[in-house]
Design a protein around this motif. Structure first.
Motif, PDB file in Angstrom:
ATOM      1  N   SER A 193       0.817  -1.217   0.000  1.00  0.00           N
ATOM      2  CA  SER A 193       0.000   0.000   0.000  1.00  0.00           C
ATOM      3  C   SER A 193       0.850   1.267   0.000  1.00  0.00           C
ATOM      4  CB  SER A 193      -0.956  -0.002   1.188  1.00  0.00           C
ATOM      5  OG  SER A 193      -0.214  -0.046   2.390  1.00  0.00           O
ATOM      6  N   ASP A 194       2.159   1.142   0.327  1.00  0.00           N
ATOM      7  CA  ASP A 194       3.056   2.289   0.331  1.00  0.00           C
ATOM      8  C   ASP A 194       3.630   2.583  -1.050  1.00  0.00           C
ATOM      9  OD1 ASP A 194       2.673   2.561   3.034  1.00  0.00           O
ATOM     10  OD2 ASP A 194       4.488   1.463   3.574  1.00  0.00           O
ATOM     11  N   LYS A 195       3.466   1.668  -1.980  1.00  0.00           N
ATOM     12  CA  LYS A 195       4.044   1.834  -3.307  1.00  0.00           C
ATOM     13  C   LYS A 195       3.259   2.861  -4.109  1.00  0.00           C
ATOM     14  CE  LYS A 195       6.272  -2.564  -3.424  1.00  0.00           C
ATOM     15  NZ  LYS A 195       6.773  -3.629  -4.218  1.00  0.00           N
ATOM     16  N   LYS A 196       3.992   3.558  -4.959  1.00  0.00           N
ATOM     17  CA  LYS A 196       3.357   4.587  -5.791  1.00  0.00           C
ATOM     18  C   LYS A 196       3.583   4.257  -7.250  1.00  0.00           C
ATOM     19  CE  LYS A 196       3.596   8.033  -2.276  1.00  0.00           C
ATOM     20  NZ  LYS A 196       2.796   9.167  -2.069  1.00  0.00           N
ATOM     21  N   VAL A 197       2.679   4.753  -8.076  1.00  0.00           N
ATOM     22  CA  VAL A 197       2.765   4.540  -9.517  1.00  0.00           C
ATOM     23  C   VAL A 197       2.753   5.892 -10.215  1.00  0.00           C
ATOM     24  CG1 VAL A 197       1.664   2.268  -9.435  1.00  0.00           C
ATOM     25  CG2 VAL A 197       0.246   4.297  -9.735  1.00  0.00           C
ATOM     26  N   PRO A 198       3.323   5.971 -11.418  1.00  0.00           N
ATOM     27  CA  PRO A 198       3.299   7.224 -12.167  1.00  0.00           C
ATOM     28  C   PRO A 198       1.869   7.604 -12.539  1.00  0.00           C
ATOM     29  CG  PRO A 198       4.834   5.651 -13.153  1.00  0.00           C
ATOM     30  CD  PRO A 198       4.057   4.922 -12.112  1.00  0.00           C
ATOM     31  N   GLY A 199       1.592   8.884 -12.461  1.00  0.00           N
ATOM     32  CA  GLY A 199       0.255   9.353 -12.800  1.00  0.00           C
ATOM     33  C   GLY A 199       0.263  10.790 -13.274  1.00  0.00           C
ATOM     34  N   LEU A 200      -0.934  11.302 -13.490  1.00  0.00           N
ATOM     35  CA  LEU A 200      -1.126  12.701 -13.862  1.00  0.00           C
ATOM     36  C   LEU A 200      -2.068  13.355 -12.863  1.00  0.00           C
ATOM     37  CD1 LEU A 200      -1.714  12.522 -17.721  1.00  0.00           C
ATOM     38  CD2 LEU A 200       0.404  13.068 -16.528  1.00  0.00           C
ATOM     39  N   ARG A 201      -1.777  14.602 -12.521  1.00  0.00           N
ATOM     40  CA  ARG A 201      -2.677  15.424 -11.717  1.00  0.00           C
ATOM     41  C   ARG A 201      -3.273  16.438 -12.687  1.00  0.00           C
ATOM     42  NH1 ARG A 201       0.670  16.958  -7.957  1.00  0.00           N
ATOM     43  NH2 ARG A 201       0.044  15.271  -6.592  1.00  0.00           N
ATOM     44  N   VAL A 202      -4.593  16.432 -12.799  1.00  0.00           N
ATOM     45  CA  VAL A 202      -5.282  17.248 -13.790  1.00  0.00           C
ATOM     46  C   VAL A 202      -6.227  18.218 -13.085  1.00  0.00           C
ATOM     47  CG1 VAL A 202      -6.757  17.226 -15.846  1.00  0.00           C
ATOM     48  CG2 VAL A 202      -5.174  15.318 -15.421  1.00  0.00           C
ATOM     49  N   ILE A 203      -6.134  19.496 -13.467  1.00  0.00           N
ATOM     50  CA  ILE A 203      -7.018  20.531 -12.928  1.00  0.00           C
ATOM     51  C   ILE A 203      -7.600  21.291 -14.122  1.00  0.00           C
ATOM     52  CG2 ILE A 203      -7.209  22.584 -11.479  1.00  0.00           C
ATOM     53  CD1 ILE A 203      -4.622  21.608 -10.061  1.00  0.00           C
ATOM     54  N   ALA A 204      -8.914  21.398 -14.162  1.00  0.00           N
ATOM     55  CA  ALA A 204      -9.600  22.096 -15.252  1.00  0.00           C
ATOM     56  C   ALA A 204      -9.881  23.543 -14.864  1.00  0.00           C
ATOM     57  CB  ALA A 204     -10.912  21.394 -15.586  1.00  0.00           C
ATOM     58  N   ALA A 205      -9.962  24.403 -15.858  1.00  0.00           N
ATOM     59  CA  ALA A 205     -10.292  25.808 -15.615  1.00  0.00           C
ATOM     60  C   ALA A 205     -11.753  25.954 -15.196  1.00  0.00           C
ATOM     61  CB  ALA A 205     -10.019  26.633 -16.864  1.00  0.00           C
ATOM     62  N   GLN A 206     -12.588  24.997 -15.608  1.00  0.00           N
ATOM     63  CA  GLN A 206     -14.008  25.023 -15.226  1.00  0.00           C
ATOM     64  C   GLN A 206     -14.476  23.606 -14.944  1.00  0.00           C
ATOM     65  OE1 GLN A 206     -15.694  26.792 -18.740  1.00  0.00           O
ATOM     66  NE2 GLN A 206     -16.088  24.825 -19.690  1.00  0.00           N
ATOM     67  N   ASP A 207     -15.370  23.464 -13.987  1.00  0.00           N
ATOM     68  CA  ASP A 207     -15.900  22.152 -13.638  1.00  0.00           C
ATOM     69  C   ASP A 207     -16.633  21.534 -14.819  1.00  0.00           C
ATOM     70  OD1 ASP A 207     -14.958  22.022 -11.025  1.00  0.00           O
ATOM     71  OD2 ASP A 207     -16.701  23.060 -10.213  1.00  0.00           O
ATOM     72  N   GLY A 208     -16.469  20.225 -14.965  1.00  0.00           N
ATOM     73  CA  GLY A 208     -17.191  19.494 -16.000  1.00  0.00           C
ATOM     74  C   GLY A 208     -16.540  19.535 -17.373  1.00  0.00           C
ATOM     75  N   PHE A 209     -15.350  20.124 -17.477  1.00  0.00           N
ATOM     76  CA  PHE A 209     -14.664  20.159 -18.767  1.00  0.00           C
ATOM     77  C   PHE A 209     -14.301  18.734 -19.157  1.00  0.00           C
ATOM     78  CE2 PHE A 209     -10.932  20.420 -21.494  1.00  0.00           C
ATOM     79  CZ  PHE A 209     -11.386  21.317 -22.449  1.00  0.00           C
ATOM     80  N   ARG A 210     -14.584  18.368 -20.406  1.00  0.00           N
ATOM     81  CA  ARG A 210     -14.333  17.005 -20.866  1.00  0.00           C
ATOM     82  C   ARG A 210     -13.208  16.969 -21.881  1.00  0.00           C
ATOM     83  NH1 ARG A 210     -17.739  13.318 -19.161  1.00  0.00           N
ATOM     84  NH2 ARG A 210     -17.089  11.861 -20.784  1.00  0.00           N
TER      85      ARG A 210
END
Length: 68
Positions: A5-22
């Motif tokens: 459970s301590d192991k980590k995997v590569p990922g992306l952190r994504v933040i949109a300028a507006q909620d619900g952006f697809r």
């Protein structure tokens, strides 16, 4: 010794300028969303990184361990 459970995997952190952006077949919000790279296709990763409406940074996220 590190627990699984301590192991980590590569990922992306994504933040949109507006909620619900697809983009990349998913909806994004103003709140940071972290997703493992293994959950995205190469095409989705390219779409997300190329989208100016999204702030995308590479990160490490805790691995989801289904055996726990």
């Amino acid at each position: 010794m590190a627990k699984a459970s301590d192991k980590k995997v590569p990922g992306l952190r994504v933040i949109a300028a507006q909620d619900g952006f697809r983009r990349g077949g998913r909806a994004w919000s103003k709140e940071p969303t972290e997703v493992a790279l293994t959950d995205l296709t190469k095409e989705q990763i390219a779409q997300l990184k190329a989208e100016p409406t999204l702030a995308v940074t590479e990160c490490e996220i805790p691995r989801a361990d289904e055996s726990e």
